[in-house]
Design an enzyme around this catalytic site. Structure first.
Site, short mmCIF file in Angstrom:
data_model
loop_
_atom_site.label_atom_id
_atom_site.label_comp_id
_atom_site.label_asym_id
_atom_site.label_seq_id
_atom_site.Cartn_x
_atom_site.Cartn_y
_atom_site.Cartn_z
N ASP A 126 85.93 37.05 5.59
CA ASP A 126 85.16 36.77 6.81
C ASP A 126 85.24 38.03 7.66
O ASP A 126 86.33 38.38 8.15
CB ASP A 126 85.78 35.57 7.54
N TYR A 129 70.67 39.16 17.77
CA TYR A 129 70.58 39.85 16.48
C TYR A 129 70.10 41.29 16.69
O TYR A 129 70.69 42.25 16.18
CB TYR A 129 69.60 39.07 15.59
N ILE A 176 62.55 40.85 4.90
CA ILE A 176 62.80 40.75 3.46
C ILE A 176 62.95 39.26 3.12
O ILE A 176 63.56 38.50 3.90
CB ILE A 176 64.10 41.51 3.07
N1 LIG Z 1 66.39 39.61 5.29
C1 LIG Z 1 65.89 40.46 6.18
O1 LIG Z 1 64.68 40.45 6.49
C2 LIG Z 1 66.77 41.48 6.83
C3 LIG Z 1 66.13 42.51 7.55
C4 LIG Z 1 66.92 43.47 8.17
C5 LIG Z 1 68.29 43.41 8.05
N2 LIG Z 1 68.88 42.41 7.35
C6 LIG Z 1 70.33 42.39 7.29
O2 LIG Z 1 70.76 42.43 5.96
C7 LIG Z 1 72.04 41.78 5.88
C8 LIG Z 1 72.01 40.74 4.79
O3 LIG Z 1 71.05 39.77 5.15
P1 LIG Z 1 70.31 38.83 4.09
O4 LIG Z 1 68.90 38.82 4.46
O5 LIG Z 1 70.72 39.19 2.72
O6 LIG Z 1 70.93 37.43 4.53
P2 LIG Z 1 71.50 36.19 3.66
O7 LIG Z 1 71.61 35.09 4.62
O8 LIG Z 1 70.69 36.03 2.42
O9 LIG Z 1 72.95 36.70 3.22
C9 LIG Z 1 73.94 36.97 4.17
C10 LIG Z 1 75.29 36.85 3.52
O10 LIG Z 1 76.27 37.15 4.52
C11 LIG Z 1 77.32 36.21 4.38
N3 LIG Z 1 78.05 36.04 5.64
C12 LIG Z 1 77.66 35.37 6.76
N4 LIG Z 1 78.62 35.42 7.67
C13 LIG Z 1 79.65 36.12 7.14
C14 LIG Z 1 80.93 36.51 7.61
N5 LIG Z 1 81.37 36.14 8.83
N6 LIG Z 1 81.72 37.25 6.80
C15 LIG Z 1 81.28 37.60 5.56
N7 LIG Z 1 80.11 37.23 5.06
C16 LIG Z 1 79.29 36.52 5.85
C17 LIG Z 1 76.63 34.92 3.95
O11 LIG Z 1 77.53 34.00 3.38
C18 LIG Z 1 75.59 35.47 2.98
O12 LIG Z 1 76.09 35.53 1.66
C19 LIG Z 1 72.32 41.22 7.27
O13 LIG Z 1 73.13 42.10 7.99
C20 LIG Z 1 70.95 41.13 7.88
O14 LIG Z 1 70.98 41.18 9.26
C21 LIG Z 1 68.15 41.44 6.72
#
Ligand SMILES: NC(=O)c1ccc[n+]([C@@H]2O[C@H](COP(=O)([O-])OP(=O)(O)OC[C@H]3O[C@@H](n4cnc5c(N)ncnc54)[C@H](O)[C@@H]3O)[C@@H](O)[C@H]2O)c1
Length: 254
Positions: A60, A152, A185
């Site tokens: 975490d 965010y 994404i």
């Molecule tokens: N999907 C998008 O459009 C997008 C765009 C820009 C940035 N991001 C960033 O990319 C990263 C991944 O996002 P994603 O889209 O794959 O999301 P997702 O929800 O598919 O995956 C996020 C992962 O983070 C884990 N997580 C959540 N809280 C946690 C914690 N306290 N400690 C450890 N793990 C934790 C979750 O269990 C999950 O496996 C994030 O930082 C998100 O902000 C995503």
């Protein structure tokens, strides 16, 4: 598969699914030994099972001491740490005026504090062993107003700033720090919240807005190769930079 990351030791946070899982797979396919971490330990283990020489751990990122202990464990077992991908992140959908303080804090705790812990412990370990590459997962929301996700977006803006400062401070130790700034994404983070955006913004089709802005919804495979590039020496002159991957969304005013 190439050998550009052959035997490099990597940690990916939030690697159970989405972008983190794709980045872990990309790093492993380039030869890295990847420690997949997530608050969801089963999910992390599942990602790691699919990798050549993958490992997993429950982590975490809100637990600063646990991040430090994980980095220490990886260094003690593998000798050093070459790559840290500070990827874990969460989102909720609420306007600023209606957001309660706990909600604000809960997103900052993961998306900013968690990145701080990941960068500081990795930076320390890498500086001690002569170098490495740290990649933070920021977002294009860090550059502009982002309705319904102020917490965010504020965290992502701060992550870009943290990335720049850490890059300058660690440069003399051979450690590079760069941010990836994806657009929208198609992971659970976005797909699970489409209807909340539609409701909050008073629109019918969130997907249509994305298509107009980006051409299409991004895929994790659009982003993961950039992480492998930034992890490798091929990006050796890139430091403190924020790399946008958004299909042109942030390049356009209309
Ligand atoms: N999907 C998008 O459009 C997008 C765009 C820009 C940035 N991001 C960033 O990319 C990263 C991944 O996002 P994603 O889209 O794959 O999301 P997702 O929800 O598919 O995956 C996020 C992962 O983070 C884990 N997580 C959540 N809280 C946690 C914690 N306290 N400690 C450890 N793990 C934790 C979750 O269990 C999950 O496996 C994030 O930082 C998100 O902000 C995503």
């Amino acid at each position: 598969m190439t050998d550009v990351l052959k035997d490099k030791i990597a940690i990916v946070t939030g690697g159970a699914k989405g972008l983190g899982a794709a980045v872990a797979a990309e790093l492993a396919s380039e030869g890295a030994i990847v420690v997949v971490t997530d608050i969801d330990g089963d999910g992390a283990a599942k990602t790691a099972e699919g990798l050549n020489r993958g490992e997993s751990a429950v982590l975490d990122v809100r637990d600063d001491a646990a991040v430090g202990a994980l980095v220490e464990d990886v260094v003690s077992r593998h000798g050093n740490l070459d790559i840290m991908v500070a990827n874990a992140g969460i989102a909720t959908v609420t306007s600023v005026a209606e957001m309660d303080f706990e909600t604000w804090r809960s997103v900052l705790a993961v998306n900013l504090d968690g990145v701080f812990s990941s960068v500081r412990y990795a930076g320390r370990a890498m500086a001690a062993s002569g170098g490495g590459s740290i990649i933070t997962m920021a977002s294009i929301t860090g550059f502009a107003g982002s309705p319904l996700i102020a917490h965010y977006a504020a965290a992502k803006a701060a992550v870009i700033s943290l990335t720049q400062t850490a890059a300058v401070e660690l440069r003399g130790h051979g450690v590079r720090v760069n941010a990836i700034c994806p657009g929208f994404i198609g992971t659970d983070l976005v797909l699970d919240r489409a209807s909340q955006f539609e409701q909050g913004l008073g629109i019918d089709d969130f997907g249509a807005i994305i298509n107009q802005a980006q051409g299409r919804l991004g895929d994790v495979s659009d982003v993961a190769p950039l992480a492998a590039f930034l992890a490798s020496d091929r990006s050796r002159f890139s430091n403190g930079s924020a790399f946008v991957v958004d299909g042109g969304m942030s390049a356009s005013l209309v």
